[in-house]
Write a protein that holds these residues in place. Structure first.
Motif, mmCIF file in Angstrom:
data_model
loop_
_atom_site.group_PDB
_atom_site.id
_atom_site.type_symbol
_atom_site.label_atom_id
_atom_site.label_comp_id
_atom_site.label_asym_id
_atom_site.label_seq_id
_atom_site.Cartn_x
_atom_site.Cartn_y
_atom_site.Cartn_z
ATOM 1 N N MET A 1 0.833 -1.201 0.000
ATOM 2 C CA MET A 1 0.000 0.000 0.000
ATOM 3 C C MET A 1 0.871 1.255 0.000
ATOM 4 N N ASN A 2 1.894 1.259 0.878
ATOM 5 C CA ASN A 2 2.819 2.384 0.921
ATOM 6 C C ASN A 2 3.553 2.550 -0.402
ATOM 7 N N PHE A 3 3.896 1.389 -1.010
ATOM 8 C CA PHE A 3 4.603 1.435 -2.297
ATOM 9 C C PHE A 3 3.719 2.069 -3.365
ATOM 10 N N ALA A 4 2.439 1.656 -3.390
ATOM 11 C CA ALA A 4 1.510 2.219 -4.377
ATOM 12 C C ALA A 4 1.302 3.707 -4.128
ATOM 13 N N HIS A 5 1.184 4.080 -2.843
ATOM 14 C CA HIS A 5 0.986 5.489 -2.498
ATOM 15 C C HIS A 5 2.201 6.316 -2.917
ATOM 16 N N THR A 6 3.396 5.781 -2.646
ATOM 17 C CA THR A 6 4.629 6.480 -3.040
ATOM 18 C C THR A 6 4.720 6.626 -4.552
ATOM 19 N N ARG A 7 4.304 5.575 -5.275
ATOM 20 C CA ARG A 7 4.355 5.614 -6.742
ATOM 21 C C ARG A 7 3.411 6.678 -7.286
ATOM 22 N N VAL A 8 2.207 6.779 -6.707
ATOM 23 C CA VAL A 8 1.244 7.785 -7.147
ATOM 24 C C VAL A 8 1.793 9.184 -6.887
ATOM 25 N N ASN A 9 2.408 9.387 -5.719
ATOM 26 C CA ASN A 9 2.995 10.685 -5.398
ATOM 27 C C ASN A 9 4.108 11.049 -6.370
ATOM 28 N N ASN A 10 4.930 10.054 -6.737
ATOM 29 C CA ASN A 10 6.004 10.306 -7.696
ATOM 30 C C ASN A 10 5.448 10.705 -9.063
ATOM 31 N N VAL A 11 4.373 10.015 -9.462
ATOM 32 C CA VAL A 11 3.752 10.353 -10.746
ATOM 33 C C VAL A 11 3.187 11.768 -10.712
ATOM 34 N N ILE A 12 2.526 12.126 -9.599
ATOM 35 C CA ILE A 12 1.949 13.471 -9.479
ATOM 36 C C ILE A 12 3.041 14.526 -9.515
ATOM 37 N N ARG A 13 4.141 14.283 -8.771
ATOM 38 C CA ARG A 13 5.257 15.238 -8.777
ATOM 39 C C ARG A 13 5.865 15.365 -10.168
ATOM 40 N N GLN A 14 5.974 14.218 -10.867
ATOM 41 C CA GLN A 14 6.542 14.242 -12.208
ATOM 42 C C GLN A 14 5.660 15.035 -13.172
ATOM 43 N N VAL A 15 4.351 14.837 -13.070
ATOM 44 C CA VAL A 15 3.416 15.571 -13.931
ATOM 45 C C VAL A 15 3.487 17.073 -13.632
ATOM 46 N N LEU A 16 3.501 17.430 -12.341
ATOM 47 C CA LEU A 16 3.601 18.842 -11.980
ATOM 48 C C LEU A 16 4.918 19.449 -12.477
ATOM 49 N N PHE A 17 5.995 18.674 -12.354
ATOM 50 C CA PHE A 17 7.296 19.156 -12.815
ATOM 51 C C PHE A 17 7.270 19.404 -14.322
ATOM 52 N N ILE A 18 6.644 18.478 -15.071
ATOM 53 C CA ILE A 18 6.560 18.631 -16.527
ATOM 54 C C ILE A 18 5.713 19.846 -16.883
ATOM 55 N N ILE A 19 4.620 20.067 -16.144
ATOM 56 C CA ILE A 19 3.772 21.230 -16.399
ATOM 57 C C ILE A 19 4.543 22.524 -16.179
ATOM 58 N N VAL A 20 5.292 22.589 -15.078
ATOM 59 C CA VAL A 20 6.099 23.784 -14.798
ATOM 60 C C VAL A 20 7.156 23.972 -15.879
ATOM 61 N N LEU A 21 7.803 22.877 -16.274
ATOM 62 C CA LEU A 21 8.856 22.945 -17.297
ATOM 63 C C LEU A 21 8.292 23.454 -18.626
ATOM 64 N N ILE A 22 7.143 22.903 -19.041
ATOM 65 C CA ILE A 22 6.534 23.332 -20.303
ATOM 66 C C ILE A 22 6.079 24.783 -20.214
ATOM 67 N N SER A 23 5.529 25.174 -19.068
ATOM 68 C CA SER A 23 5.063 26.552 -18.899
ATOM 69 C C SER A 23 6.222 27.539 -19.008
ATOM 70 N N LEU A 24 7.329 27.225 -18.341
ATOM 71 C CA LEU A 24 8.507 28.092 -18.437
ATOM 72 C C LEU A 24 9.051 28.129 -19.859
ATOM 73 N N GLY A 25 9.044 26.979 -20.525
ATOM 74 C CA GLY A 25 9.523 26.933 -21.906
ATOM 75 C C GLY A 25 8.675 27.789 -22.833
ATOM 76 N N LEU A 26 7.340 27.715 -22.675
ATOM 77 C CA LEU A 26 6.446 28.534 -23.489
ATOM 78 C C LEU A 26 6.632 30.019 -23.188
ATOM 79 N N LEU A 27 6.847 30.353 -21.914
ATOM 80 C CA LEU A 27 7.069 31.750 -21.537
ATOM 81 C C LEU A 27 8.351 32.281 -22.169
ATOM 82 N N ILE A 28 9.410 31.480 -22.085
ATOM 83 C CA ILE A 28 10.684 31.891 -22.681
ATOM 84 C C ILE A 28 10.542 32.046 -24.191
#
Length: 352
Positions: free
Chosen positions: A1-28
């Motif tokens: 259960m902890n492993f699945a929860h950690t995996r979901v958190n990693n996916v969410i962080r990765q998606v947020l990181f990609i969104i921030v990266l794309i947003s900064l790229g579009l701004l630049i």
């Protein structure tokens, strides 16, 4: 259960990181799109100048900074001389648009149309509109001078660092590209081939068609054949219409002014000779010219000019070609379709 929860958190962080990266790229990109022409020009000339630069540095043992500066200096001198000569030629002819010969030609064409159709064309109004259009174009050229100079400086600045740090730059780009092995090599090879094909083929096509057209203009009695040959060369890059917009109008003008044989001769000459120069250049530059479908070239230039300006002539067809190539690679890499294996040639065994 902890492993699945950690995996979901990693996916969410990765998606947020990609969104921030794309947003900064579009701004630049939005803030620096003014310099897009200079950046694309730097990429084009980097591909062309890389081999002579490597030759100077690795075989002639030149200092890499000196080699980069020398090649860029030669490039800048060529661009300035070419631009100044073209600008001087066009400006020197702008004053001729209201002379008596042009007015007489318009009146003659107007009278011929009136005799055939009964429709009267007001030549004075047309001449005034043409004069206004040229003045607007001249004003636009002056207003775009800042953009041209700024992008030229960006081109020089980027090209210098691209050449001086070419090994490190290419290594970092290869790390970013999500392809490996033969697929990566093929993408790099195809990209370079397409850029060189357009960067070498298009100017060669312009020079060839302009020169052949200039000879025809001189033979059939067109005034200022050099000027009209240069204009014809520039029009060769325009999709669909191309050089016909120049030699067709000149041929019709000769016919309308009573020079029947000269007009017919010019139209036949340009349709057969100037129109066939595309195939002749492709044969002579076979090893440089990519096997690009004409439809891809036409659609690419139309799209590229609206996206990238002048450099869209090169990068418009390149984008479409890259899309087609990457689609085939996707089918081969992930769908394992055997009919696309031809795009990724197998490695030749040692000793063969």
């Amino acid at each position: 259960m902890n492993f699945a929860h950690t995996r979901v958190n990693n996916v969410i962080r990765q998606v947020l990181f990609i969104i921030v990266l794309i947003s900064l790229g579009l701004l630049i990109f939005r803030e620096l799109k003014f310099f897009l022409g200079g950046a694309l020009g730097a990429v084009t000339f980097y591909v062309i100048l890389k081999r002579p630069f490597v030759h100077l540095v690795e075989e002639r043992r030149w200092n890499k900074n000196l080699a980069a500066l020398s090649l860029i200096l030669l490039l800048v001198i060529f661009l300035i001389l070419f631009g100044a000569a073209t600008f001087e030629m066009v400006i020197s002819k702008m004053s001729d648009f209201d002379n008596k010969a042009l007015q007489h030609g318009f009146r003659t064409v107007s009278n011929k149309i009136y005799e055939l159709t009964g429709f009267q064309i007001h030549t004075s109004r047309i001449l005034e509109q043409i004069k206004t259009a040229f003045l607007n174009q001249a004003t636009g050229m002056l207003n775009s001078a800042y953009s041209f100079v700024a992008n030229l400086l960006m081109l020089i600045f980027m090209l210098y660092f691209m050449l001086a740090n070419y090994k490190k730059m290419e290594t970092n780009i290869i790390r970013i590209i999500p392809l490996r092995g033969n697929t990566l090599e093929q993408v790099i090879k195809e990209t370079r081939g397409l850029i060189v094909s357009n960067a070498v083929g298009i100017p060669t096509m312009m020079i060839a068609q302009g020169s052949v057209a200039m000879l025809g203009y001189w033979i059939f009695g067109i005034k200022d054949p050099v000027f009209w040959g240069v204009i014809t060369g520039f029009f060769s890059i325009i999709p669909i219409v191309g050089t016909t917009a120049i030699w067709g109008v000149l041929g019709i003008y000769l016919l309308s002014t009573g020079h029947i044989w000269q007009g017919m001769g010019l139209l036949i000459y340009c349709a057969l000779i100037v129109g066939s120069m595309d195939n002749v250049v492709r044969i002579l530059l076979g090893k440089f010219m990519a096997d690009t479908h004409p439809l891809v070239t036409i659609l690419g230039v139309i799209m590229g000019l609206s996206l990238f300006g002048f450099w869209g002539i090169i990068f418009g067809p390149l984008l479409i070609d890259m899309f087609i190539m990457l689609f085939k690679i996707y089918r081969f890499e992930y769908l394992h379709e055997s009919d696309t294996e031809k795009i990724i040639p197998p490695q030749t065994p040692a000793g063969v």
